[in-house]
Motif scaffolding. Structure first.
Motif, PDB file in Angstrom:
ATOM      1  N   ILE A 276       0.683  -1.385  -0.023  1.00  0.00           N
ATOM      2  CA  ILE A 276       0.156   0.111   0.067  1.00  0.00           C
ATOM      3  C   ILE A 276       0.795   1.174  -0.072  1.00  0.00           C
ATOM      4  O   ILE A 276       0.329   2.415   0.469  1.00  0.00           O
ATOM      5  CB  ILE A 276      -0.948   0.031   1.264  1.00  0.00           C
ATOM      6  CG1 ILE A 276       0.073  -0.162   2.465  1.00  0.00           C
ATOM      7  CG2 ILE A 276      -1.757  -1.062   1.208  1.00  0.00           C
ATOM      8  CD1 ILE A 276      -0.901   0.245   3.702  1.00  0.00           C
ATOM      9  N   LYS A 277       2.175   1.332  -0.310  1.00  0.00           N
ATOM     10  CA  LYS A 277       2.952   2.197  -0.463  1.00  0.00           C
ATOM     11  C   LYS A 277       2.525   3.472  -1.011  1.00  0.00           C
ATOM     12  O   LYS A 277       2.739   4.723  -0.558  1.00  0.00           O
ATOM     13  CB  LYS A 277       4.379   1.716  -1.047  1.00  0.00           C
ATOM     14  CG  LYS A 277       4.451   1.348  -2.475  1.00  0.00           C
ATOM     15  CD  LYS A 277       5.738   1.113  -2.937  1.00  0.00           C
ATOM     16  CE  LYS A 277       5.852   0.902  -4.498  1.00  0.00           C
ATOM     17  NZ  LYS A 277       7.089   0.625  -4.958  1.00  0.00           N
ATOM     18  N   GLU A 278       1.599   3.428  -2.126  1.00  0.00           N
ATOM     19  CA  GLU A 278       1.346   4.514  -2.681  1.00  0.00           C
ATOM     20  C   GLU A 278       0.437   5.343  -1.939  1.00  0.00           C
ATOM     21  O   GLU A 278      -0.039   6.839  -1.911  1.00  0.00           O
ATOM     22  CB  GLU A 278       0.477   4.240  -3.994  1.00  0.00           C
ATOM     23  CG  GLU A 278      -0.858   3.644  -3.936  1.00  0.00           C
ATOM     24  CD  GLU A 278      -0.582   2.039  -3.640  1.00  0.00           C
ATOM     25  OE1 GLU A 278      -1.919   1.715  -3.296  1.00  0.00           O
ATOM     26  OE2 GLU A 278       0.230   1.613  -3.425  1.00  0.00           O
ATOM     27  N   LYS A 279      -0.160   4.673  -0.814  1.00  0.00           N
ATOM     28  CA  LYS A 279      -1.144   5.542   0.167  1.00  0.00           C
ATOM     29  C   LYS A 279      -0.340   5.918   1.323  1.00  0.00           C
ATOM     30  O   LYS A 279      -0.984   6.524   2.251  1.00  0.00           O
ATOM     31  CB  LYS A 279      -2.183   4.368   0.596  1.00  0.00           C
ATOM     32  CG  LYS A 279      -3.265   4.295  -0.478  1.00  0.00           C
ATOM     33  CD  LYS A 279      -4.256   3.267  -0.098  1.00  0.00           C
ATOM     34  CE  LYS A 279      -5.333   2.770  -1.089  1.00  0.00           C
ATOM     35  NZ  LYS A 279      -6.289   3.825  -1.381  1.00  0.00           N
ATOM     36  N   VAL A 280       0.790   5.489   1.775  1.00  0.00           N
ATOM     37  CA  VAL A 280       1.650   5.651   2.872  1.00  0.00           C
ATOM     38  C   VAL A 280       2.738   6.799   2.798  1.00  0.00           C
ATOM     39  O   VAL A 280       3.129   6.915   1.852  1.00  0.00           O
ATOM     40  CB  VAL A 280       2.021   4.386   3.316  1.00  0.00           C
ATOM     41  CG1 VAL A 280       3.046   4.630   4.664  1.00  0.00           C
ATOM     42  CG2 VAL A 280       1.287   3.332   3.639  1.00  0.00           C
ATOM     43  N   THR A 281       2.560   7.680   3.679  1.00  0.00           N
ATOM     44  CA  THR A 281       3.499   8.700   3.877  1.00  0.00           C
ATOM     45  C   THR A 281       3.997   8.699   5.240  1.00  0.00           C
ATOM     46  O   THR A 281       3.528   8.657   6.248  1.00  0.00           O
ATOM     47  CB  THR A 281       2.888  10.257   3.760  1.00  0.00           C
ATOM     48  OG1 THR A 281       2.112  10.315   2.315  1.00  0.00           O
ATOM     49  CG2 THR A 281       3.986  11.279   3.781  1.00  0.00           C
ATOM     50  N   ILE A 282       5.424   8.466   5.189  1.00  0.00           N
ATOM     51  CA  ILE A 282       6.193   8.422   6.611  1.00  0.00           C
ATOM     52  C   ILE A 282       7.009   9.645   6.625  1.00  0.00           C
ATOM     53  O   ILE A 282       7.764  10.138   5.800  1.00  0.00           O
ATOM     54  CB  ILE A 282       7.088   7.298   6.444  1.00  0.00           C
ATOM     55  CG1 ILE A 282       6.298   5.775   6.245  1.00  0.00           C
ATOM     56  CG2 ILE A 282       7.990   7.255   7.898  1.00  0.00           C
ATOM     57  CD1 ILE A 282       7.090   4.382   6.176  1.00  0.00           C
TER      58      ILE A 282
END
Length: 385
Positions: A276-282
């Protein structure tokens, strides 16, 4: 329940708990009493002060015990303001400081002080050029936390201390999230004051400490107190101080080993969120300016409060970047400092690791978050159709 909220508090270390009980039952005298029983308590208190001072690389004469980080921050700021290096009424602080700092700043603003709050850049760090530009002839104090409790970024306190020294400015640093987690010896002797807390390092709740440079001739905020050289009122909590000292000894002895382990756990969680990396901001800095134990992130389209409750339902304890204040959801200060919109701020969640965190649980948490996101997205598509 698998616990991922160690940045909020930690369980009491069993050895520290044993020491607490032993001291509470055998060294029960008031450390300010003049009889032998009080003298035994006083001797133990001073041994703890000396040991903690050694661990932090500071002069024990400047170390005072408090009820925790919140009181420590308040008393440290008031102590520095009672003995400024020059005349003025301007204070600079980070926008993402702990609420205890903002609380005292709000009081000072009402008393006529001018307050400047600095935002964070995209890496979660204070812009040093902006800090220098913010300094005025009447700037007398800067308050900047060492490690941010929401995203774990490490502020460049060494460079900031140099700036303060060159401009005749006191520097207070909230070290509640760094003491026992990273080496504070390099910054402790450089600041005018710093605070720490016992329950963040597997010590008891209700105990902490403040270091104030012994060369500063501070005035007590609470007049007439006889404990802790007048720094604060109230009988010294010797059992909690002894337990905190044991916890501090244990956690600092394993700094290098823990650092490596937490790096692996951090990578494992981030890798598990790959689907789901396109939805995650770290929100993080580079490795040199980032503690591995705290991961602050947001998942686009999903409120952090909902994600926290879903994780809780599945047996994982994480936290959100929001706190309930007067019945309303208020975004964490760090989200404002990062310039997030209200919607983005409400999506913020925090995962934090500790001594009992294992690799398998981290991966399971990441996979569970992915499952939650996918189910949420699927239900959203069905509703739209």
């Amino acid at each position: 329940m698998k616990y991922f909220d160690f940045a909020a508090t930690t369980p009491l270390d069993p050895e520290a708990a044993e020491v607490y009980v032993q001291v509470a039952t055998e060294y029960y005298g008031n450390s300010s009493s003049l009889h032998d029983i009080g003298g035994q308590s006083a001797a133990l208190l001073e041994n703890c002060r000396e040991e903690l001072a050694k661990l932090a690389g500071i002069d024990k004469q400047g170390l005072f015990f408090t009820s925790g980080g919140t009181e420590g921050n308040f008393l440290a700021v008031e102590a520095l303001l009672s003995s400024p290096k020059k005349e003025g009424n301007h204070i600079i602080a980070g926008m993402a400081e702990h609420s205890s700092i903002h609380g005292v700043l709000n009081r000072l603003k009402g008393a006529g002080y001018e307050i400047t709050l600095l935002p964070l850049n995209s890496n979660g760090l204070v812009d040093l050029e902006l800090l220098v530009e913010s300094i005025k002839p009447g700037t007398i104090m800067i308050a900047l936390q060492h490690v941010n409790s929401e995203i774990g970024t490490i502020q460049p306190i060494e460079e900031i201390a140099t700036i303060c020294r060159l401009n005749g400015i006191h520097l207070h640093s909230d070290c509640v999230q760094s003491f026992g987690k990273i080496n504070v010896n390099t910054i402790a002797p450089l600041v005018s004051s710093f605070s720490f807390s016992g329950h963040k390092i597997y010590g008891p709740k209700g105990i902490g400490g403040v270091y104030v440079d012994p060369h500063i001739n501070w005035e007590p905020f609470f007049p007439g107190g006889s404990h802790e050289n007048g720094f604060r009122p109230g009988t010294s909590n010797v059992p909690a101080i002894a337990a905190m000292t044991v916890a501090a000894q244990k956690i600092t002895a394993n700094l290098q080993e823990d650092h490596h382990r937490y790096r692996l756990l951090r990578k494992a969680l981030i890798d598990s969120l790959e689907p789901i990396k396109e939805k995650v901001t770290i929100y993080q800095a580079d490795d040199m300016s980032q503690v591995a134990t705290i991961i602050g992130l947001r998942i686009s389209g999903i409120e952090g409060q909902w994600m926290m409750l879903e994780c809780n339902r599945l047996g994982f304890a994480i936290s959100t970047g929001s706190a309930c204040q007067i019945g309303m959801q208020s975004p964490a200060k760090v989200t404002q400092a990062l310039g997030l919109t209200t919607t983005e701020a409400k999506e913020f969640i925090r995962v934090s690791f500790g001594r009992s965190t294992c690799f398998e649980d981290v991966v399971e948490l990441g996979e569970s978050i992915v499952t939650i996101v996918n189910k949420f997205s699927a239900s959203a598509v069905i509703e739209n159709n």
